[in-house]
Design a protein around this motif. Structure first.
Motif, PDB file in Angstrom:
ATOM      1  N   PRO A 129      69.935  51.224  23.349  1.00 25.38           N
ATOM      2  CA  PRO A 129      70.083  51.025  24.806  1.00 25.38           C
ATOM      3  C   PRO A 129      68.765  50.675  25.517  1.00 25.38           C
ATOM      4  N   LYS A 130      67.625  51.003  24.923  1.00 27.49           N
ATOM      5  CA  LYS A 130      66.330  50.737  25.556  1.00 27.49           C
ATOM      6  C   LYS A 130      65.632  49.527  24.920  1.00 27.49           C
ATOM      7  N   TRP A 131      66.415  48.540  24.570  1.00 25.70           N
ATOM      8  CA  TRP A 131      65.879  47.385  23.872  1.00 25.70           C
ATOM      9  C   TRP A 131      64.881  46.591  24.705  1.00 25.70           C
ATOM     10  N   ALA A 132      65.138  46.423  26.011  1.00 27.21           N
ATOM     11  CA  ALA A 132      64.248  45.629  26.865  1.00 27.21           C
ATOM     12  C   ALA A 132      62.844  46.232  26.895  1.00 27.21           C
ATOM     13  N   LYS A 133      62.763  47.541  27.033  1.00 27.21           N
ATOM     14  CA  LYS A 133      61.458  48.210  27.070  1.00 27.21           C
ATOM     15  C   LYS A 133      60.775  48.161  25.700  1.00 27.21           C
ATOM     16  N   MET A 163      74.570  37.273  18.749  1.00 23.24           N
ATOM     17  CA  MET A 163      73.767  38.303  19.415  1.00 23.24           C
ATOM     18  C   MET A 163      73.072  37.778  20.671  1.00 23.24           C
ATOM     19  N   THR A 164      73.533  36.645  21.187  1.00 26.83           N
ATOM     20  CA  THR A 164      72.888  36.018  22.355  1.00 26.83           C
ATOM     21  C   THR A 164      72.850  36.968  23.547  1.00 26.83           C
ATOM     22  N   GLY A 168      68.215  38.584  24.513  1.00 26.33           N
ATOM     23  CA  GLY A 168      67.415  38.221  25.678  1.00 26.33           C
ATOM     24  C   GLY A 168      66.390  37.153  25.317  1.00 26.33           C
ATOM     25  N   ASP A 169      65.132  37.380  25.734  1.00 21.57           N
ATOM     26  CA  ASP A 169      64.074  36.398  25.472  1.00 21.57           C
ATOM     27  C   ASP A 169      63.215  36.785  24.275  1.00 21.57           C
ATOM     28  N   CYS A 170      63.718  37.648  23.408  1.00 21.53           N
ATOM     29  CA  CYS A 170      62.916  38.070  22.249  1.00 21.53           C
ATOM     30  C   CYS A 170      62.887  36.972  21.187  1.00 21.53           C
ATOM     31  N   LYS A 171      61.917  37.087  20.308  1.00 22.59           N
ATOM     32  CA  LYS A 171      61.748  36.114  19.230  1.00 22.59           C
ATOM     33  C   LYS A 171      62.556  36.567  18.017  1.00 22.59           C
ATOM     34  N   VAL A 172      63.477  35.692  17.564  1.00 19.99           N
ATOM     35  CA  VAL A 172      64.321  35.985  16.401  1.00 19.99           C
ATOM     36  C   VAL A 172      63.902  35.061  15.269  1.00 19.99           C
ATOM     37  N   VAL A 193      57.093  38.646  16.362  1.00 13.46           N
ATOM     38  CA  VAL A 193      58.528  38.479  16.136  1.00 13.46           C
ATOM     39  C   VAL A 193      59.197  39.835  16.351  1.00 13.46           C
ATOM     40  N   HIS A 194      60.280  39.836  17.122  1.00 10.23           N
ATOM     41  CA  HIS A 194      60.959  41.091  17.446  1.00 10.23           C
ATOM     42  C   HIS A 194      62.097  41.421  16.502  1.00 10.23           C
ATOM     43  N   LEU A 195      62.787  40.386  16.088  1.00  9.51           N
ATOM     44  CA  LEU A 195      64.036  40.627  15.361  1.00  9.51           C
ATOM     45  C   LEU A 195      64.148  39.648  14.193  1.00  9.51           C
TER      46      LEU A 195
END
Length: 266
Positions: A129-133, A163-164, A168-172, A193-195
């Motif tokens: 749930p706290k993915w943005a932070k 998973m769009t 969000g704007d993370c790097k996959v 890279v986040h994911l």
């Protein structure tokens, strides 16, 4: 000196005369037959009698397919006990009791399992749930926050598209194709890279080559319930199963026991 011998008596004379005279033919007696040599009997090799082929064929028991099993019962979603059982079956005869204890995953490391009602984005939102932070604070290179393991490259692409709503704007990053491995190493070393979504064999190779670090990893998701055209899960494919277990043993199990990484079965 001469030795004189007494003249033969009557009995000896009769015996000598009977031996010198030829035997008279006896009319009642049968003429003597000469013994004939037995001719060797001819030996003939006889072919064994050919048994008539039985017209009744033995029915072979057909090996049950996964599709046959699923036809009789609805598929059940994976639970933490399934993963622990898989590890015990793989290492049971190869490790000592103490080593098996070190491979045991604590219940606290498991995330909520998918009950087959979630989409991939909704599942990720629920477990993180706290993915943005979390993604905002991630600055370490050569490392990921979330690692998703699939059985094939096509399945990886499907999950990335689905998973769009979550990413969000993370790097996959795609971690599956061998022909872009140089590009993967370059991106991991020079960018954040986040994911990552990939196959266990490719991810394992990147970790072994020190191209991917597990230090910042927070979530590991196994695409456990998805089935291919042959209705096989990733753990039903021997090569994928072995590579997944090898990857877990390379450090992820230790991180799970230290409560640094959470495991999810989608």
């Amino acid at each position: 000196m001469y030795i004189t011998r007494d003249p033969p008596d009557d009995e000896e004379l009769e015996k000598l005369s009977s031996e010198s005279e030829p035997a008279q033919d006896n009319p009642d007696s049968k003429p003597a037959t000469s013994k004939k040599r037995k001719q060797p009997a001819e030996c003939f090799l006889t072919r064994p009698e050919e048994k008539e082929e039985s017209t009744v064929k033995v029915k072979r028991r057909r090996k049950k397919k996964i599709s046959d099993i699923l036809a009789k019962s609805s598929p059940k979603p994976g639970v933490p006990e399934d993963l622990q059982k898989l590890l015990n079956q793989h290492f049971g005869t190869k490790r000592s009791v103490i080593e098996l204890e070190e491979l045991k995953l604590p219940d606290s490391c498991f995330l909520l399992a998918n009950d087959l009602t979630h989409s991939f984005s909704s599942y990720l939102k629920e477990i993180c749930p706290k993915w943005a932070k979390l993604r905002k604070n991630h600055k370490e290179k050569k490392s990921l926050l979330v690692l998703i393991i699939c059985s094939s490259a096509l399945r990886c692409l499907e999950l990335i598209k689905s998973m769009t709503a979550f990413k969000g704007d993370c790097k996959v990053m795609k971690l599956f194709a061998k022909h872009i491995k140089v590009q993967q190493m370059h991106m991991l070393e020079n960018g954040v890279v986040h994911l990552g979504v990939g196959t266990p064999g490719r991810i394992k190779a990147l970790v072994e080559q020190d191209g991917l670090s597990l230090n910042s990893l927070k979530y590991l998701i196994l695409d456990w319930n998805w089935r291919d055209q042959k209705l096989r899960r990733m753990i039903d494919i021997p090569e994928i199963r072995k590579e997944t277990i090898d990857l877990l043993e390379m450090g992820i199990i230790k991180l799970c026991r230290e409560d640094s990484v959470k495991l999810g079965l989608f």
